[in-house]
Design a protein around this motif. Sequence first.
Motif, mmCIF file in Angstrom:
data_model
loop_
_atom_site.group_PDB
_atom_site.id
_atom_site.type_symbol
_atom_site.label_atom_id
_atom_site.label_comp_id
_atom_site.label_asym_id
_atom_site.label_seq_id
_atom_site.Cartn_x
_atom_site.Cartn_y
_atom_site.Cartn_z
ATOM 1 N N ALA A 1 -19.761 -30.018 7.531
ATOM 2 C CA ALA A 1 -20.766 -28.978 7.315
ATOM 3 C C ALA A 1 -20.324 -27.950 6.280
ATOM 4 O O ALA A 1 -21.170 -27.333 5.624
ATOM 5 N N ASN A 2 -18.997 -27.755 6.107
ATOM 6 C CA ASN A 2 -18.527 -26.744 5.171
ATOM 7 C C ASN A 2 -18.503 -27.241 3.730
ATOM 8 O O ASN A 2 -18.053 -26.525 2.842
ATOM 9 N N TYR A 3 -18.948 -28.482 3.473
ATOM 10 C CA TYR A 3 -19.000 -29.009 2.107
ATOM 11 C C TYR A 3 -20.401 -28.913 1.503
ATOM 12 O O TYR A 3 -20.591 -29.304 0.353
ATOM 13 N N VAL A 4 -21.390 -28.436 2.250
ATOM 14 C CA VAL A 4 -22.762 -28.376 1.771
ATOM 15 C C VAL A 4 -23.346 -26.996 2.077
ATOM 16 O O VAL A 4 -22.817 -26.236 2.887
ATOM 17 N N GLU B 1 -29.358 -38.479 -1.194
ATOM 18 C CA GLU B 1 -30.563 -38.888 -1.910
ATOM 19 C C GLU B 1 -30.225 -39.743 -3.133
ATOM 20 O O GLU B 1 -30.982 -40.645 -3.487
ATOM 21 N N ARG B 2 -29.103 -39.512 -3.769
ATOM 22 C CA ARG B 2 -28.739 -40.249 -4.982
ATOM 23 C C ARG B 2 -28.369 -41.692 -4.684
ATOM 24 O O ARG B 2 -28.754 -42.609 -5.409
ATOM 25 N N THR B 3 -27.608 -41.934 -3.615
ATOM 26 C CA THR B 3 -27.112 -43.282 -3.311
ATOM 27 C C THR B 3 -27.870 -43.963 -2.191
ATOM 28 O O THR B 3 -27.792 -45.178 -2.040
ATOM 29 N N GLY B 4 -28.607 -43.199 -1.378
ATOM 30 C CA GLY B 4 -29.307 -43.794 -0.250
ATOM 31 C C GLY B 4 -28.429 -44.030 0.964
ATOM 32 O O GLY B 4 -28.912 -44.489 1.992
ATOM 33 N N GLY C 1 -23.129 -31.302 -6.143
ATOM 34 C CA GLY C 1 -24.472 -31.255 -6.673
ATOM 35 C C GLY C 1 -25.426 -32.247 -6.055
ATOM 36 O O GLY C 1 -26.641 -32.152 -6.270
ATOM 37 N N ASP C 2 -24.938 -33.241 -5.302
ATOM 38 C CA ASP C 2 -25.821 -34.208 -4.646
ATOM 39 C C ASP C 2 -26.695 -33.508 -3.598
ATOM 40 O O ASP C 2 -26.268 -32.562 -2.935
ATOM 41 N N VAL C 3 -27.911 -34.022 -3.447
ATOM 42 C CA VAL C 3 -28.850 -33.490 -2.450
ATOM 43 C C VAL C 3 -28.765 -34.360 -1.201
ATOM 44 O O VAL C 3 -28.863 -35.588 -1.284
ATOM 45 N N TYR D 1 -19.041 -29.403 -2.930
ATOM 46 C CA TYR D 1 -17.743 -30.005 -3.238
ATOM 47 C C TYR D 1 -17.900 -31.526 -3.224
ATOM 48 O O TYR D 1 -18.855 -32.062 -2.662
ATOM 49 N N ASP D 2 -16.941 -32.208 -3.842
ATOM 50 C CA ASP D 2 -16.862 -33.663 -3.711
ATOM 51 C C ASP D 2 -16.237 -34.014 -2.368
ATOM 52 O O ASP D 2 -15.356 -33.309 -1.873
ATOM 53 N N TYR D 3 -16.692 -35.124 -1.775
ATOM 54 C CA TYR D 3 -16.128 -35.566 -0.496
ATOM 55 C C TYR D 3 -16.084 -37.088 -0.472
ATOM 56 O O TYR D 3 -17.055 -37.761 -0.835
#
Length: 235
Positions: A229-232, A219-222, A200-202, A185-187
């Motif tokens: 925890a429920n968003y990944v 990983e995308r933004t650093g 989709g971000d790692v 999800y987006d957060y």
Amino acid sequence: MNPLCSRCHKVVYPVEKLNCLDKYWHKACFSCEVCKMTLNMKNYKGFEKRPYCNAHYPKTNFTAVVDTPENLRLKQQTEIQSQVRYKEDFEKNKGKGFSVVTDTPEMKRIKKTQDQVSNIKYHEEFEKRKMGGEVPHQQPPNPSSAAYQSSAATQNYHYDPTPEPVRQAAAAPPPSAGKRYRAVYDYSAADDDEVSFMDGDVIVDVQQIDEGWMYGRVERTGQQGMLPANYVEAI
């Protein structure tokens, strides 16, 4: 004895009697207080025991509280209880030199999270210093020693200076041993110690803080920080 109509104040006979809003009405007298439209038991709306149609029903304002004797008594009683409890806490903690902070579940969770985040950052800084090493302090050259070596060379003294050991470059840090997760999800971060991410971000270097929160780096933004925890999900 037949009752009187609440509108016209005339006798209401059983054939034409309508009982509503704790009053008796003629069927023709049961109408809106504003537009006088005839109402029935299905389309009326009562307000302060008076019938209204849907269009002219008064809009109540729930922000105002009437200072009834009962409300005033409850307010006064609440203030007295608050003062008594404050005095009890003050006398109990007088002389201890600190203010009382209630250990609510929220305060305990925040304190635990702060301790764990501080511990994680400490270990990260420690590992960086450990892998990077410290630069040795170089002594300035001694002029007398240099002059002595030059003199020895001109007098054909067999002077064989010992070569200084070559310092090997520090080894690169090993890959992170933290777990990898993918955002489902987006957060958007709601606090300074949280991190925002998109679906989709790692998320790498993930460490579990408690049942509901993790700490990791996008990983995308650093950027790194706390995340729910429920968003990944684990990769």
